[in-house]
Design an enzyme around this catalytic site. Structure first.
Site, PDB file in Angstrom:
ATOM      1  N   TYR A 267       0.760  -1.030  -0.102  1.00  0.00           N
ATOM      2  CA  TYR A 267       0.145   0.060   0.114  1.00  0.00           C
ATOM      3  C   TYR A 267       1.033   1.281  -0.128  1.00  0.00           C
ATOM      4  O   TYR A 267       1.494   1.254   0.965  1.00  0.00           O
ATOM      5  CB  TYR A 267      -0.907   0.009   1.349  1.00  0.00           C
ATOM      6  CG  TYR A 267      -2.240  -0.822   1.110  1.00  0.00           C
ATOM      7  CD1 TYR A 267      -2.917  -0.825  -0.287  1.00  0.00           C
ATOM      8  CD2 TYR A 267      -2.791  -1.640   1.916  1.00  0.00           C
ATOM      9  CE1 TYR A 267      -4.102  -1.538  -0.138  1.00  0.00           C
ATOM     10  CE2 TYR A 267      -3.686  -2.453   1.982  1.00  0.00           C
ATOM     11  CZ  TYR A 267      -4.481  -2.434   0.792  1.00  0.00           C
ATOM     12  OH  TYR A 267      -5.451  -3.288   0.652  1.00  0.00           O
TER      13      TYR A 267
ATOM     14  N   THR B  55      -0.818  -2.232  -4.948  1.00  0.00           N
ATOM     15  CA  THR B  55      -2.206  -2.423  -5.161  1.00  0.00           C
ATOM     16  C   THR B  55      -2.921  -1.016  -5.555  1.00  0.00           C
ATOM     17  O   THR B  55      -2.535   0.126  -5.030  1.00  0.00           O
ATOM     18  CB  THR B  55      -2.918  -2.895  -3.849  1.00  0.00           C
ATOM     19  OG1 THR B  55      -2.350  -3.936  -3.314  1.00  0.00           O
ATOM     20  CG2 THR B  55      -4.428  -2.715  -3.848  1.00  0.00           C
TER      21      THR B  55
ATOM     22  N   LYS C 164      -1.501  -4.705  -8.931  1.00  0.00           N
ATOM     23  CA  LYS C 164      -2.943  -5.285  -8.528  1.00  0.00           C
ATOM     24  C   LYS C 164      -3.954  -4.368  -8.460  1.00  0.00           C
ATOM     25  O   LYS C 164      -3.896  -3.658  -7.915  1.00  0.00           O
ATOM     26  CB  LYS C 164      -2.723  -6.022  -6.988  1.00  0.00           C
ATOM     27  CG  LYS C 164      -3.853  -6.770  -6.501  1.00  0.00           C
ATOM     28  CD  LYS C 164      -3.400  -7.265  -5.197  1.00  0.00           C
ATOM     29  CE  LYS C 164      -4.648  -8.261  -4.677  1.00  0.00           C
ATOM     30  NZ  LYS C 164      -5.683  -7.288  -4.025  1.00  0.00           N
TER      31      LYS C 164
ATOM     32  N   HIS D  63     -10.414  -6.712  -5.965  1.00  0.00           N
ATOM     33  CA  HIS D  63     -10.256  -6.606  -4.364  1.00  0.00           C
ATOM     34  C   HIS D  63     -11.390  -7.547  -3.726  1.00  0.00           C
ATOM     35  O   HIS D  63     -11.840  -7.233  -2.482  1.00  0.00           O
ATOM     36  CB  HIS D  63     -10.098  -5.251  -3.852  1.00  0.00           C
ATOM     37  CG  HIS D  63      -9.221  -4.770  -2.750  1.00  0.00           C
ATOM     38  ND1 HIS D  63      -8.014  -4.004  -2.986  1.00  0.00           N
ATOM     39  CD2 HIS D  63      -9.366  -5.278  -1.585  1.00  0.00           C
ATOM     40  CE1 HIS D  63      -7.502  -4.022  -1.976  1.00  0.00           C
ATOM     41  NE2 HIS D  63      -8.342  -4.604  -0.822  1.00  0.00           N
TER      42      HIS D  63
HETATM   43  C1  LIG Z   1     -10.401  -9.393   4.584  1.00  0.00           C
HETATM   44  C2  LIG Z   1      -9.604  -9.127   3.316  1.00  0.00           C
HETATM   45  C3  LIG Z   1      -8.442  -8.437   3.557  1.00  0.00           C
HETATM   46  C4  LIG Z   1      -7.932  -7.923   2.239  1.00  0.00           C
HETATM   47  N1  LIG Z   1      -6.539  -7.250   2.449  1.00  0.00           N
HETATM   48  C5  LIG Z   1      -6.013  -6.776   1.381  1.00  0.00           C
HETATM   49  C6  LIG Z   1      -4.722  -6.105   1.310  1.00  0.00           C
HETATM   50  O1  LIG Z   1      -4.166  -5.873   2.501  1.00  0.00           O
HETATM   51  N2  LIG Z   1      -4.044  -5.750   0.381  1.00  0.00           N
HETATM   52  C7  LIG Z   1      -4.673  -6.244  -0.784  1.00  0.00           C
HETATM   53  O2  LIG Z   1      -4.046  -5.804  -2.014  1.00  0.00           O
HETATM   54  N3  LIG Z   1      -5.690  -6.820  -1.149  1.00  0.00           N
HETATM   55  C8  LIG Z   1      -6.361  -7.112  -0.073  1.00  0.00           C
HETATM   56  N4  LIG Z   1      -7.570  -7.988  -0.086  1.00  0.00           N
HETATM   57  C9  LIG Z   1      -7.954  -8.454  -1.319  1.00  0.00           C
HETATM   58  C10 LIG Z   1      -7.248  -9.978  -2.056  1.00  0.00           C
HETATM   59  O3  LIG Z   1      -6.021  -9.467  -2.089  1.00  0.00           O
HETATM   60  C11 LIG Z   1      -8.061 -10.331  -2.845  1.00  0.00           C
HETATM   61  O4  LIG Z   1      -7.747  -9.489  -3.991  1.00  0.00           O
HETATM   62  C12 LIG Z   1      -9.352 -10.990  -2.626  1.00  0.00           C
HETATM   63  O5  LIG Z   1      -9.437 -11.545  -1.432  1.00  0.00           O
HETATM   64  C13 LIG Z   1      -9.828 -11.695  -3.866  1.00  0.00           C
HETATM   65  O6  LIG Z   1     -11.244 -11.870  -3.537  1.00  0.00           O
HETATM   66  P1  LIG Z   1     -11.721 -13.466  -2.773  1.00  0.00           P
HETATM   67  O7  LIG Z   1     -11.239 -13.629  -1.595  1.00  0.00           O
HETATM   68  O8  LIG Z   1     -13.177 -13.305  -3.111  1.00  0.00           O
HETATM   69  O9  LIG Z   1     -11.498 -14.733  -3.865  1.00  0.00           O
HETATM   70  C14 LIG Z   1      -8.219  -8.406   1.156  1.00  0.00           C
HETATM   71  C15 LIG Z   1      -9.098  -9.234   1.104  1.00  0.00           C
HETATM   72  C16 LIG Z   1      -9.963  -9.579   2.350  1.00  0.00           C
HETATM   73  C17 LIG Z   1     -11.045 -10.788   2.029  1.00  0.00           C
END
Ligand SMILES: Cc1cc2nc3c(=O)[nH]c(=O)nc-3n(C[C@H](O)[C@H](O)[C@H](O)COP(=O)(O)O)c2cc1C
Length: 370
Positions: free
Chosen positions: A135, A161, A243, A267
């Site tokens: 981030y 991201t 991303k 995301h």
């Molecule tokens: C609880 C949670 C926290 C997340 N935190 C981040 C993060 O810190 N950085 C990031 O780039 N994506 C984050 N994501 C997105 C994930 O990297 C990913 O894109 C997403 O979980 C994909 O969707 P899915 O879990 O429904 O398959 C987060 C997702 C969830 C569910």
């Protein structure tokens, strides 16, 4: 896992058991999407629009699930997506995920907002492949420091991201007034950082609440734009992967600005509600990029056949998100291992029953949109 000692296979059972383990606020934080959760639902629905056309009598007795990416070979056909604040899901948080990733040899993309520092997580991973998700902070010097620390700790790519200039409008968290950074999860990388610490009047050990307030001011960087990518390039030799790409024009820009890869992702439906599902975005982006850089994919992968479909539609790798987080919530390291084990088996069985022996054999001739 604690399911009357029965293993958990079904995604909805994983969700159900995680719900039974976590507080309402934490479960909701993980499970929910932004707004009306249209995109969250569409991510899974999109997979149902594509059907697999298997072809048989191909000798699938020996199968290989490995993939090649950025001049490396990875043993498993998926990486663990960056998910922040995992200490809220389980006290061992990212350390438990790292131990499971090591056990199953699954590459782990570690989030900036982790509950343990990137160095502590790297120690657990040993020589397991790892990437660092960034981030990009509005404090540029801090951003550079994070990137350099990741490089030093053996992370082999920086995942920037781009879909989070600010946090999405997450109605469920707003209703619960639950924000994991504020609750104290996700500050480890900042509190361990010399640049961040130099900005504080009092150290986080003396005044945690005020350190968190400072962190909340600089965690995101809404001014970030394409030309800023040169800044990261100046500070690291590692590949840079963007991303959160959903528009083909952004994919073209990524190539033009020298990114080494992109991740097609929304995301997990947590940023702008109403954006197209990640799978719907994938084919056009693959076409525009036309093999110049790898195109990775996440959002909505729940089972082996989903992995097969994403590869068939041109993904070079896929990321697993919520499923492993539920495993963590239910039973820590062992819970994550069980989810990974089941996923690997599911992909293996799906590959063979699609009539293929290698992930690299998957292409668009295998799927049809209905
Ligand atoms: C609880 C949670 C926290 C997340 N935190 C981040 C993060 O810190 N950085 C990031 O780039 N994506 C984050 N994501 C997105 C994930 O990297 C990913 O894109 C997403 O979980 C994909 O969707 P899915 O879990 O429904 O398959 C987060 C997702 C969830 C569910």
């Amino acid at each position: 896992m604690p399911n009357n000692n029965k293993p958990i296979y079904h995604y909805s059972d994983l969700e159900k058991h995680a719900k039974g383990t976590l507080s309402h606020e934490v479960f909701t934080y993980i499970q929910s999407g932004s707004g009306n959760e249209e995109t969250l639902k569409d991510n899974e629905q999109a997979f149902k629009k594509w059907k697999i056309k298997p072809q048989f009598l191909n000798d699938v007795s020996e199968r290989n699930l490995s993939i090649s990416l950025l001049d490396e070979t990875y043993k498993t056909p998926f990486l663990l997506a960056p998910v922040g604040h995992l200490g809220a899901a389980h006290p061992d948080g990212e350390l438990a995920v790292a131990r499971a990733a090591k056990e199953k040899q699954v590459p782990y993309i570690v989030s900036t907002v982790s509950t343990f520092s990137l160095e502590e997580i790297a120690d657990e991973l040993g020589d397991t492949p790892r990437w660092f998700q960034l981030y990009w902070s509005s404090d540029q010097e801090l951003t550079a420091s994070l990137v350099k620390r990741a490089e030093k700790a053996g992370y082999s790519a920086i995942v920037v991201t781009i879909d989070t200039p600010i946090l999405g409008y997450r109605e469920a968290d707003l209703t619960n007034q639950y924000f994991p950074l504020r609750a104290g999860y996700g500050s480890a990388n900042y509190f361990a950082d010399p640049v961040f610490r130099s900005r504080l009047k009092e150290s986080p050990e003396v005044n945690k609440a005020s350190a968190i307030e400072e962190l909340l001011k600089i965690v995101f960087h809404p001014k970030l734009s394409w030309k800023d990518l040169a800044f990261i390039r100046k500070h690291t030799k590692l590949p840079i992967i963007l991303k959160g790409v959903l528009h083909p024009n952004d994919a073209i820009q990524a190539v033009d600005y020298g990114a080494d890869g992109i991740i097609v992702s929304n995301h997990g439906g947590r940023q702008l509600d109403g954006v197209l599902s990640s799978l719907d975005a994938l084919p056009n982006i693959v076409q525009e990029v036309s093999g110049k850089i790898p195109v990775l994919f996440d959002s909505g992968i729940r089972r082996g056949p989903d992995v097969i479909k994403a590869y068939a539609l041109g993904a070079d790798a896929v990321l697993l998100g919520r499923p492993y987080v539920y495993g963590l919530a239910i039973n820590g390291q062992a819970g994550v291992e069980e989810v990974l084990e089941h996923f690997l088996n599911d992909v293996d069985v799906s590959l063979a029953t699609a009539g293929k022996s290698r992930i690299s054999e998957l292409d668009s001739s295998l799927v049809v949109k209905v």
